[in-house]
Enzyme design. Structure first.
Site, PDB file in Angstrom:
ATOM      1  N   GLU A  49      -8.871 -14.302  -1.712  1.00 19.60           N
ATOM      2  CA  GLU A  49      -7.653 -15.119  -1.692  1.00 19.60           C
ATOM      3  C   GLU A  49      -7.957 -16.453  -1.015  1.00 19.60           C
ATOM      4  OE1 GLU A  49      -3.356 -15.469   0.588  1.00 19.60           O
ATOM      5  OE2 GLU A  49      -4.293 -13.495   0.443  1.00 19.60           O
ATOM      6  N   ARG A  53      -4.048 -24.324   1.651  1.00 18.59           N
ATOM      7  CA  ARG A  53      -3.688 -24.961   2.916  1.00 18.59           C
ATOM      8  C   ARG A  53      -4.551 -26.172   3.225  1.00 18.59           C
ATOM      9  NH1 ARG A  53      -3.248 -19.583   6.799  1.00 18.59           N
ATOM     10  NH2 ARG A  53      -1.980 -18.311   5.376  1.00 18.59           N
ATOM     11  N   THR A  76      -0.798 -18.593  -0.586  1.00 23.88           N
ATOM     12  CA  THR A  76       0.185 -19.557  -0.111  1.00 23.88           C
ATOM     13  C   THR A  76       0.849 -20.291  -1.268  1.00 23.88           C
ATOM     14  OG1 THR A  76      -1.456 -19.943   1.641  1.00 23.88           O
ATOM     15  CG2 THR A  76       0.640 -21.060   1.863  1.00 23.88           C
ATOM     16  N   LYS A 136       3.032  -7.804  -1.003  1.00 23.19           N
ATOM     17  CA  LYS A 136       2.353  -8.182   0.232  1.00 23.19           C
ATOM     18  C   LYS A 136       3.335  -7.972   1.389  1.00 23.19           C
ATOM     19  CE  LYS A 136       0.653 -12.427   2.462  1.00 23.19           C
ATOM     20  NZ  LYS A 136       0.241 -13.826   2.213  1.00 23.19           N
TER      21      LYS A 136
END
Length: 217
Positions: A49, A53, A76, A136
């Site tokens: 993953e 960011r 994200t 998640k």
């Protein structure tokens, strides 16, 4: 073609089942992308993953997507624009800290399997009602940790989770031992100091150790 929520969950569950830990990666230097992915895959952690960011994230996804044996996702994801950019970069799945109708729709329309985030029973039930049953659990530790996830699983046994947030070698097994947990997300396997030093063999060792966390002791 529009990906259905149930198909998306089936696909993400398959990816999550590849290894007990999904490395959560924050990449600042694009030159580290390929050797980092190669080290993690060699160590037995093929599902990666890459969090959106940093400015290098999308380029890192594009590079990592070329590593044999790897399954690279974008983390994200917050907006539909994030979804489209991740898909274009080569991500094969997405991960979000939560879920909005707009985000879910964008992933379905882009045929990008999503692992949507939930921290409460109500959030999990809302996603289940839409058709998502692989979620998640985030932020895991500050949301009550393994005991909270065990409690959520009692009335909602049809949902499986990938807890992320505060997961470490010290507490990972407490999550992985739960019947409603497929894998856990962790950033320790890609330690910043080892990435900065180019210690790919050290990262491969961390990955190999993490790949054994799901086995019975």
């Amino acid at each position: 073609m529009t990906l259905t929520p149930s198909d998306a969950s089936q696909l993400t569950r398959g990816i999550c089942a590849l290894a007990p830990i999904v490395p959560v990666l924050v990449i600042d230097d694009i030159t580290s992308a390929r050797p980092l992915a190669e080290a993690l895959v060699a160590g037995g952690l093929p599902a990666l993953e890459v969090t959106l960011r940093t400015p290098a994230a999308l380029d890192a996804i594009a590079i990592m997507a070329q590593v044999p044996g790897g399954h690279v996702g974008a983390g994200t994801l917050v907006t539909p624009e994030d979804v489209r950019a991740a898909k274009q970069a080569g991500a094969t799945f997405g991960v979000s800290p939560g879920a909005t109708d707009e985000l879910l729709k964008a992933c379905e329309e882009a045929d990008l399997p999503l692992l949507p985030g939930a921290a409460t029973a109500s959030e999990a039930m809302r996603l289940l009602a839409r058709g998502y049953d692989m979620l998640k659990f985030f932020p895991a530790e500050t949301s009550g940790g393994a005991p909270a996830l065990k409690a959520i699983g009692a009335p909602l046994p049809q949902i499986t989770f990938c807890p992320t947030g505060g997961i470490s070698p010290a507490n990972a097994k407490s999550y992985l031992d739960l019947p409603n947990v497929i894998c856990a997300g962790g950033s320790w396997v890609a330690a910043k100091d080892k990435i900065a030093a180019g210690d790919w063999s050290g990262i491969e060792t961390l990955a190999r150790d993490a790949s054994k966390l799901g086995t019975s002791s």
